[in-house]
Design a protein around this motif. Structure first.
Motif, PDB file in Angstrom:
ATOM      1  N   LEU A 145       0.834  -1.198   0.000  1.00 30.20           N
ATOM      2  CA  LEU A 145       0.000   0.000   0.000  1.00 30.20           C
ATOM      3  C   LEU A 145       0.875   1.257   0.000  1.00 30.20           C
ATOM      4  CD1 LEU A 145      -2.914  -0.994   2.401  1.00 30.20           C
ATOM      5  CD2 LEU A 145      -2.699  -1.297  -0.071  1.00 30.20           C
ATOM      6  N   HIS A 146       1.958   1.224   0.784  1.00 28.08           N
ATOM      7  CA  HIS A 146       2.844   2.385   0.810  1.00 28.08           C
ATOM      8  C   HIS A 146       3.594   2.524  -0.510  1.00 28.08           C
ATOM      9  CE1 HIS A 146       1.852   3.129   4.862  1.00 28.08           C
ATOM     10  NE2 HIS A 146       2.517   2.121   5.384  1.00 28.08           N
ATOM     11  N   GLY A 149       0.386   2.941  -3.416  1.00 31.89           N
ATOM     12  CA  GLY A 149      -0.665   3.943  -3.244  1.00 31.89           C
ATOM     13  C   GLY A 149      -1.882   3.664  -4.117  1.00 31.89           C
ATOM     14  N   THR A 174      -7.622   1.285   5.473  1.00 32.46           N
ATOM     15  CA  THR A 174      -8.306   2.530   5.817  1.00 32.46           C
ATOM     16  C   THR A 174      -7.386   3.488   6.577  1.00 32.46           C
ATOM     17  OG1 THR A 174      -9.241   1.593   7.857  1.00 32.46           O
ATOM     18  CG2 THR A 174     -10.577   1.425   5.851  1.00 32.46           C
ATOM     19  N   ALA A 175      -6.406   2.949   7.316  1.00 30.50           N
ATOM     20  CA  ALA A 175      -5.462   3.851   8.001  1.00 30.50           C
ATOM     21  C   ALA A 175      -4.716   4.692   6.982  1.00 30.50           C
ATOM     22  CB  ALA A 175      -4.472   3.057   8.850  1.00 30.50           C
ATOM     23  N   ALA A 176      -4.539   4.155   5.776  1.00 28.24           N
ATOM     24  CA  ALA A 176      -3.890   4.915   4.713  1.00 28.24           C
ATOM     25  C   ALA A 176      -4.922   5.658   3.869  1.00 28.24           C
ATOM     26  CB  ALA A 176      -3.051   3.977   3.839  1.00 28.24           C
ATOM     27  N   GLY A 177      -6.190   5.641   4.321  1.00 28.23           N
ATOM     28  CA  GLY A 177      -7.252   6.339   3.586  1.00 28.23           C
ATOM     29  C   GLY A 177      -7.762   5.573   2.379  1.00 28.23           C
ATOM     30  N   ILE A 178      -7.308   4.327   2.220  1.00 28.67           N
ATOM     31  CA  ILE A 178      -7.660   3.555   1.023  1.00 28.67           C
ATOM     32  C   ILE A 178      -8.928   2.736   1.271  1.00 28.67           C
ATOM     33  CG2 ILE A 178      -6.845   1.785  -0.593  1.00 28.67           C
ATOM     34  CD1 ILE A 178      -3.968   2.586   0.282  1.00 28.67           C
ATOM     35  N   VAL A 219     -11.200   8.525  -0.889  1.00 29.56           N
ATOM     36  CA  VAL A 219     -10.551   8.518   0.423  1.00 29.56           C
ATOM     37  C   VAL A 219     -11.569   8.087   1.463  1.00 29.56           C
ATOM     38  CG1 VAL A 219      -9.391   9.923   2.165  1.00 29.56           C
ATOM     39  CG2 VAL A 219      -9.048  10.427  -0.245  1.00 29.56           C
ATOM     40  N   VAL A 220     -11.158   7.240   2.384  1.00 29.22           N
ATOM     41  CA  VAL A 220     -12.055   6.837   3.479  1.00 29.22           C
ATOM     42  C   VAL A 220     -11.379   7.145   4.811  1.00 29.22           C
ATOM     43  CG1 VAL A 220     -13.186   5.001   2.172  1.00 29.22           C
ATOM     44  CG2 VAL A 220     -11.162   4.465   3.543  1.00 29.22           C
ATOM     45  N   PRO A 221     -12.190   7.366   5.849  1.00 31.00           N
ATOM     46  CA  PRO A 221     -11.590   7.559   7.164  1.00 31.00           C
ATOM     47  C   PRO A 221     -11.096   6.223   7.726  1.00 31.00           C
ATOM     48  CG  PRO A 221     -13.987   7.657   7.318  1.00 31.00           C
ATOM     49  CD  PRO A 221     -13.654   7.490   5.863  1.00 31.00           C
ATOM     50  N   THR A 222     -10.203   6.276   8.674  1.00 26.84           N
ATOM     51  CA  THR A 222      -9.718   5.062   9.341  1.00 26.84           C
ATOM     52  C   THR A 222     -10.898   4.322   9.961  1.00 26.84           C
ATOM     53  OG1 THR A 222      -7.706   6.263   9.849  1.00 26.84           O
ATOM     54  CG2 THR A 222      -8.081   4.228  11.082  1.00 26.84           C
TER      55      THR A 222
ATOM     56  N   GLY B  50      -1.023   8.032   8.536  1.00 27.86           N
ATOM     57  CA  GLY B  50      -1.410   6.676   8.159  1.00 27.86           C
ATOM     58  C   GLY B  50      -0.772   6.164   6.883  1.00 27.86           C
ATOM     59  N   SER B  51      -0.234   7.050   6.064  1.00 28.37           N
ATOM     60  CA  SER B  51       0.307   6.561   4.795  1.00 28.37           C
ATOM     61  C   SER B  51       1.685   7.134   4.526  1.00 28.37           C
ATOM     62  CB  SER B  51      -0.616   6.947   3.640  1.00 28.37           C
ATOM     63  OG  SER B  51      -0.042   6.515   2.429  1.00 28.37           O
ATOM     64  N   ASN B  53       2.681   6.838   1.355  1.00 26.03           N
ATOM     65  CA  ASN B  53       2.604   6.984  -0.093  1.00 26.03           C
ATOM     66  C   ASN B  53       2.215   8.416  -0.432  1.00 26.03           C
ATOM     67  OD1 ASN B  53       0.755   6.870  -2.686  1.00 26.03           O
ATOM     68  ND2 ASN B  53       2.296   5.270  -2.834  1.00 26.03           N
ATOM     69  N   ARG B  56      -1.390   8.950  -1.888  1.00 27.24           N
ATOM     70  CA  ARG B  56      -2.441   8.746  -0.885  1.00 27.24           C
ATOM     71  C   ARG B  56      -2.431   9.862   0.145  1.00 27.24           C
ATOM     72  NH1 ARG B  56      -6.400   5.662  -2.639  1.00 27.24           N
ATOM     73  NH2 ARG B  56      -7.215   6.653  -0.782  1.00 27.24           N
ATOM     74  N   ARG B  60      -5.610  12.350   0.858  1.00 21.64           N
ATOM     75  CA  ARG B  60      -6.215  12.469   2.171  1.00 21.64           C
ATOM     76  C   ARG B  60      -6.241  13.927   2.638  1.00 21.64           C
ATOM     77  NH1 ARG B  60      -5.772   7.880   6.654  1.00 21.64           N
ATOM     78  NH2 ARG B  60      -7.976   8.027   7.131  1.00 21.64           N
ATOM     79  N   TYR B 204      10.232   8.606   1.308  1.00 21.85           N
ATOM     80  CA  TYR B 204       9.962   7.165   1.221  1.00 21.85           C
ATOM     81  C   TYR B 204       9.838   6.740  -0.240  1.00 21.85           C
ATOM     82  CZ  TYR B 204       7.740   2.662   1.651  1.00 21.85           C
ATOM     83  OH  TYR B 204       7.466   1.339   1.528  1.00 21.85           O
TER      84      TYR B 204
END
Lengths: 352, 446
Positions: A145-146, A149, A174-178, A219-222, B50-51, B53, B56, B60, B204
């Motif tokens: 995910l990192h 993206g 979701t922590a990454a907004g995904i 984008v979604v919240p955590t 949280g990210s 990336n 992302r 956000r 990163y």
């Protein structure tokens, strides 16, 4: 035939020929069915859903009915994998005009093929897909995910035992907004469990997944934390799983009571599956609040044992053993007492 | 502080009332709008943590600010490598484009980037020109979106992190709402927090790009299709987030003559993966001259020894020559590695009696070959010690458990065999740490 496959006069229906190829473990024949349909202009999504995924479902049913051993199930599944690759090779030629989706199975989920089918379906619809294999650790998903993206994560979960790890995937996404789309047999027939676990959306099959991914927010919240009490008890139950399962296997008596012809697959193996599944169902209900997971597991166990010549009343016995084994887990104990054999035919309540 | 640059002397023409601007216009935020985002800066910090990336993180940020704080948000980031400005957001938060940096250098965006000071553009409501918006929105289509909103104020605040201004956060409020002083101060605070997250993500991404290019040759290969045979592999790195490790497998050849190699370099992680890359390259080169497993391992041994590296490699090489009868002739040699197991179509499990010294510790080494015939339905399985040395609650997984597991998968195909072993080992581990693991199976038949 759903999906509108082109008709070849006199030829048996493609899904039947595909099932036949699975039964004979004939990868060439399975690929021939798939290639034949695609050459004749069939919709790849229809081939994936109505031929391959449908065949896969029947593989599982044959094991459940004791017609096939686990090894036969694996061998037939491998043939379906080869057939899916044939669709995937063509999907690669579709221009990738949309965003990117990471498709994965969480830990304890070893059924990689449904995820492969979802990835192939999304690729056919123009999404770039990255498929992580069976039983992927959450740390590996996070790494992807990192690095990538992506626009969405799609998680396939067939077994109840993988729902806790799937929750970790939902947290990672979701922590990454995904946004995280989930699906698979472990979620049952509606979005109840998916939403309880904090997923963004739920899809019952590959066709619905393609539609759902297109409608996900950017984008979604955590995902909010699960209620502390159930999360803590589920975690404790997971830690105690091996001890509890070993104890239940020893105390439960189905092996001694097997009647009729010897089953195709060892009853011992089924005993292990049923015990694990019962404990996983308790965890699933703790995390999702969907008590059907427990009563349906009891129904499933009853059918599994009956198909192997064992007395279905053993399921009630297992319920009693579970009750005796769970004194340290008050929430779980309450669930078993109220929901385990509610649907059992032996207790006179037919599921509706 | 924002030195209030008073915006274009000329203003902006009003868009047609039924145009797209009417739809995309910021909502009525009502009284106390400013007061409602007191916690916004904290939310930005938490959410952007949280990210790692970049894309992302930008998405956000835009999502948090719109429509709560601004009606339209653009994140401008300087790409020093390419000398361009990347532009993220606008009406569609997922949209991304880039423009050359030079033309923007003397505009507001360039000034903010160089000075680290924000700029505020007041837009006169009835002015006939849109030229002033160039200053902070150096992109035609994006500027057109902004014009449609009939902006009152356009604010450009610096994204400054770790001593450098890495970009500009462009915020726009439409209608009759501008940015009062307290909102400008808040925007600067938000930008400061966002900048740290964006800069971390940028760092990163730079590292990740380098790593992924360097790793490309170290990842497990995709497997070719061999006529009359099926091959499959299983792979799990000790570092469970990683795709590279000290275990490797490879396949070389064509037509009716193939060499399958599997090996394990001593050590773990990136250092092991680098040695793994050298070992794979040595095997690839050796196979080019001679596909005999003994010769290939001899060459691997010499190449590693000559490198002067004290580390060693264990490996197994299997030459497979499919026959016309659906079977195959196999020749196997091993270098300090467990020999392959053959799972016959009838469920019999045999270990091939191949033995040989590890590669890389002696100037020269001679390897002996073992021959076997695979019939249709037979599977040959190669594996690394991460499989049988997996340590669960009851000690090592062990070879016995492996050989007991296999018979029911006779004839099931290489995918089924690799999956069954991988699943059994991982379930046995029950979440405990493990060494690198690799499985490589070849199956005679369709």
């Amino acid at each position: 035939m759903p999906g509108g496959f082109p008709d070849t006069p006199g030829a048996p229906d493609p899904a039947a020929r595909f099932d036949d190829a699975l039964g004979r473990v004939d990868a060439d024949a399975a690929v021939e069915v798939v290639d034949g349909l695609l050459d004749a202009g069939a919709d790849p999504l229809g081939v994936l859903v109505d031929v391959i995924a449908a065949g896969l479902r029947r593989i599982g049913e044959r094991w459940q009915r004791a017609e096939w051993t686990v090894a036969q199930e694996h061998a037939a599944t491998a043939v379906a994998v080869v057939a899916t690759r044939a669709v995937a090779r063509r999907a690669e030629r579709v221009p990738a005009t949309r965003g990117q989706v990471v498709v994965a199975c969480a830990e304890r989920e070893w059924h990689a093929l449904p995820a492969t089918i979802i990835a192939c379906a999304l690729r056919t619809a123009g999404w770039r897909t990255t498929l992580l294999g069976a039983a992927t650790p959450a740390r590996r998903l996070s790494q992807y995910l990192h690095d990538l993206g992506p626009d969405a994560v799609a998680v396939s979960c067939s077994v109840l035992g993988s729902l806790p790890a799937t929750r970790h995937f939902i947290e990672a996404g979701t922590a990454a907004g995904i946004p995280v789309l989930v699906g698979g047999a472990a979620f049952g027939p509606d979005p109840v469990r998916a939403l309880a676990l904090g997923a963004t959306a739920w899809a019952p099959d590959a066709r619905a997944a393609v539609t759902a991914v297109a409608g996900l927010p950017a984008v979604v919240p955590t995902a909010p934390p699960l209620p502390q009490a159930v999360a803590a008890e589920q975690a404790a139950l997971a830690l105690a799983h091996d001890r509890l399962a070993a104890d239940l296997r020893v105390r439960w008596s189905p092996t001694a009571r097997v009647v009729g012809t010897p089953p195709l697959d060892g009853v011992d193996g089924v005993v292990g599956s049923v015990v694990d599944q019962a404990l996983h169902a308790i965890s699933a209900v703790l995390l999702t609040g969907d008590t059907r997971a427990l009563s349906w597991t009891a129904d499933w166990a009853e059918a599994l044992l009956a198909a192997r010549g064992a007395d279905p009343a053993l399921v009630t016995e297992l319920g009693d053993l579970l009750t005796a084994a769970l004194p340290e887990f008050p929430l779980a104990l309450d669930l078993v007492e109220r929901h385990w054999d509610r649907g059992l035919t032996t207790s006179g309540h037919l599921p509706t | 502080m924002i030195p209030g640059t008073t915006g274009p002397a000329a203003g902006i023409p009003a868009p047609p009332l039924d145009g797209p601007g009417a739809r995309t216009r910021g909502g009525d935020h009502g009284p106390g709008w400013s007061g409602q985002h007191a916690e916004l800066a904290d939310e930005v910090t938490t959410a952007l943590a949280g990210s790692l990336n970049l894309r992302r993180t930008v998405l956000r940020l835009v999502d948090l600010l719109r429509p709560r704080f601004a009606d339209w948000v653009l994140v401008v980031l300087a790409d020093h490598r390419l000398g361009r400005l990347s532009l993220h957001g606008g009406t569609d938060p997922t949209s991304t484009d880039s423009v050359a940096r030079n033309p923007a250098e003397d505009l507001g965006v360039g000034r903010v980037l160089r000075s680290g000071q924000g700029e505020l553009l007041h837009v006169a409501p009835d002015s006939p020109t849109t030229d002033g918006l160039d200053s902070l929105i150096p992109h035609d289509a994006l500027r057109a979106q902004a014009v449609d909103l009939r902006p009152a104020d356009v604010l450009g605040v610096p994204l400054t992190a770790r001593g450098s201004t890495i970009g500009v956060l462009v915020l726009l409020r439409g209608g009759d709402r501008g940015f009062p002083a307290e909102d400008i101060a808040l925007a600067e605070r938000i930008a400061g927090r966002a900048a740290t997250a964006l800069d971390s993500a940028r760092l990163y991404e730079d590292r990740s790009r380098v790593a992924s290019v360097l790793q490309a040759g170290l990842r497990p290969p995709s497997l070719p299709r061999i006529p009359g045979m099926r091959i499959a592999a299983g792979f799990r790195a000790a570092a469970d987030h990683s795709d590279i490790s000290g275990d490797f497998y490879d396949v070389h050849g064509h037509g009716d003559d193939w060499l399958l190699a599997l090996g394990d370099v001593c050590g773990k992680g990136v250092e092991a993966a680098v040695l793994n890359g050298r070992a794979r390259q040595s095997i690839r080169t050796a196979v080019h001259f001679d596909r005999s497993p003994a010769v290939v391992l001899g060459a691997l041994n010499s190449a590693l020894y000559d490198d002067g590296d004290a580390r060693f490699v264990t490996a197994v090489c299997t030459r497979v020559r499919p026959g016309a009868d659906g079977g195959a002739e196999v020749t196997v040699a091993v270098a300090g590695h467990p020999p392959p197991i053959v799972l016959r179509a009838d469920g019999t499990v045999e270990e091939l009696a191949a033995r040989g010294i590890v590669a890389g510790v002696r100037p020269t080494a001679t390897y002996t070959e073992v021959k076997d015939t695979l019939a249709a339905g037979d599977t040959l399985l190669m594996f690394t010690d991460g499989i049988y040395e997996a340590r669960g609650a009851r000690g090592f997984y062990g070879m016995d458990r492996l050989t007991r597991l296999l018979p029911v998968y006779a004839g099931a195909g290489p995918e089924a065999v690799c999956e069954a072993v991988e699943q059994d080992v991982v379930e046995y581990l029950a979440g405990r740490p493990h060494d690198d693991m690799a499985l490589f199976a070849v199956f005679c038949g369709r």
